[in-house]
Design a protein around this motif. Structure first.
Motif, short mmCIF file in Angstrom:
data_model
loop_
_atom_site.label_atom_id
_atom_site.label_comp_id
_atom_site.label_asym_id
_atom_site.label_seq_id
_atom_site.Cartn_x
_atom_site.Cartn_y
_atom_site.Cartn_z
N GLN A 53 0.31 9.31 5.04
CA GLN A 53 0.08 7.09 4.13
C GLN A 53 1.25 7.08 3.91
OE1 GLN A 53 -1.91 9.24 0.78
NE2 GLN A 53 -3.61 8.31 1.61
N ASP A 87 0.52 -1.01 -0.09
CA ASP A 87 0.57 0.22 0.45
C ASP A 87 0.96 1.19 -0.23
OD1 ASP A 87 -2.34 -1.29 -0.20
OD2 ASP A 87 -2.81 -0.91 2.06
N TYR A 88 0.38 2.34 -0.69
CA TYR A 88 0.77 3.49 -0.94
C TYR A 88 2.50 3.20 -1.60
CZ TYR A 88 -2.64 3.86 2.44
OH TYR A 88 -3.34 4.08 3.27
N TRP A 114 2.66 4.77 -5.21
CA TRP A 114 2.31 5.84 -5.16
C TRP A 114 2.97 7.94 -5.41
CZ3 TRP A 114 -3.16 6.84 -2.16
CH2 TRP A 114 -3.54 5.46 -1.73
N TRP A 163 -9.14 5.65 2.07
CA TRP A 163 -7.71 5.54 1.56
C TRP A 163 -6.76 7.03 2.46
CZ3 TRP A 163 -4.76 1.95 -1.07
CH2 TRP A 163 -4.79 0.64 -1.23
N PRO A 193 1.80 10.28 -1.35
CA PRO A 193 1.42 9.71 -0.26
C PRO A 193 0.98 10.72 0.52
CG PRO A 193 3.53 8.62 -0.69
CD PRO A 193 3.09 9.09 -2.24
#
Length: 214
Positions: free
Chosen positions: A83, A72-73, A76, A118, A79
């Protein structure tokens, strides 16, 4: 607060992020909110609100943060600071105790569990707006964590979408008293239609109604 009216069919409780990591001893984030939470009586007030709205026949919507999963993240482009912190501490990890519901606030029959958000708004990239409108909701009472992030973002977004928004100042917490002050004294009055205490809110709820079932 006697002028406030909450009709059971058009009012919803939005309970944001009722996870062990936030609300239980041993949770990853509990140590950061513990001082403020204990000062305002957070757990007792959340129990009182949760029980009262259910007795009144008001529907409860659980508004959960994304449960962290590996990856997760990490890829990205942008973020946010929270996050990035989640990437390190694995807050609300899926399949772990911290990402499970606090035992007193787990969803019950008839509750609506919204798709996980999110970031901070319970509306952004979820089905919360659709679920509220499909259930005829016009008024939302927003409780849970954190006062100056997910509660504020969810409440402000609700106002933008045309909902009547109530904040409950002692049914939330933050990492500091300054953050609580900002949430309720500076920012809250710019979007919330009502900012109450738990005691004031309970006095405005309808009398005991029919139990909501799925």
């Amino acid at each position: 607060m006697s002028e406030l009216t909450y009709h059971r069919k058009s009012t919803a409780l939005l309970f944001v992020d009722p996870y062990n990591d936030f609300l239980s001893e041993g949770g990853k984030i509990w140590p950061r909110v513990k001082e403020v939470a204990e000062e305002v009586g957070l757990i007792a007030n959340l129990k009182a609100v949760d029980q009262a709205v259910r007795r009144a026949g008001i529907r409860v919507f659980i508004v959960p943060h994304r449960r962290w999963e590996p990856g997760d993240y990490e890829c990205w482009c942008h973020p946010n600071p929270t996050q990035r912190a989640i990437m390190k501490r694995h807050s609300f990890a899926r399949g772990e105790w911290g990402g499970d519901w606090h035992p007193d606030f787990a969803p019950k029959p008839g509750d609506i569990v919204v798709k996980e958000h999110w970031a901070q708004s319970g509306f952004a990239n979820t089905d919360l707006d659709q679920q509220l409108r499909q259930h005829g909701i016009t008024h939302v009472i927003v409780v849970g964590l954190l006062a100056n992030t997910c509660i504020e973002s969810t409440g402000r977004y609700a106002m933008e979408l045309g909902f009547h928004v109530t904040l409950v100042r002692d049914a939330t917490a933050a990492f500091s008293k300054e953050m609580m002050h900002a949430a309720h004294e500076l920012n809250g009055p710019t979007y919330a239609h009502a900012i109450t205490t738990t005691r004031e809110l309970l006095a405005c709820l309808p009398a005991e109604g029919v139990q909501i079932r799925s």
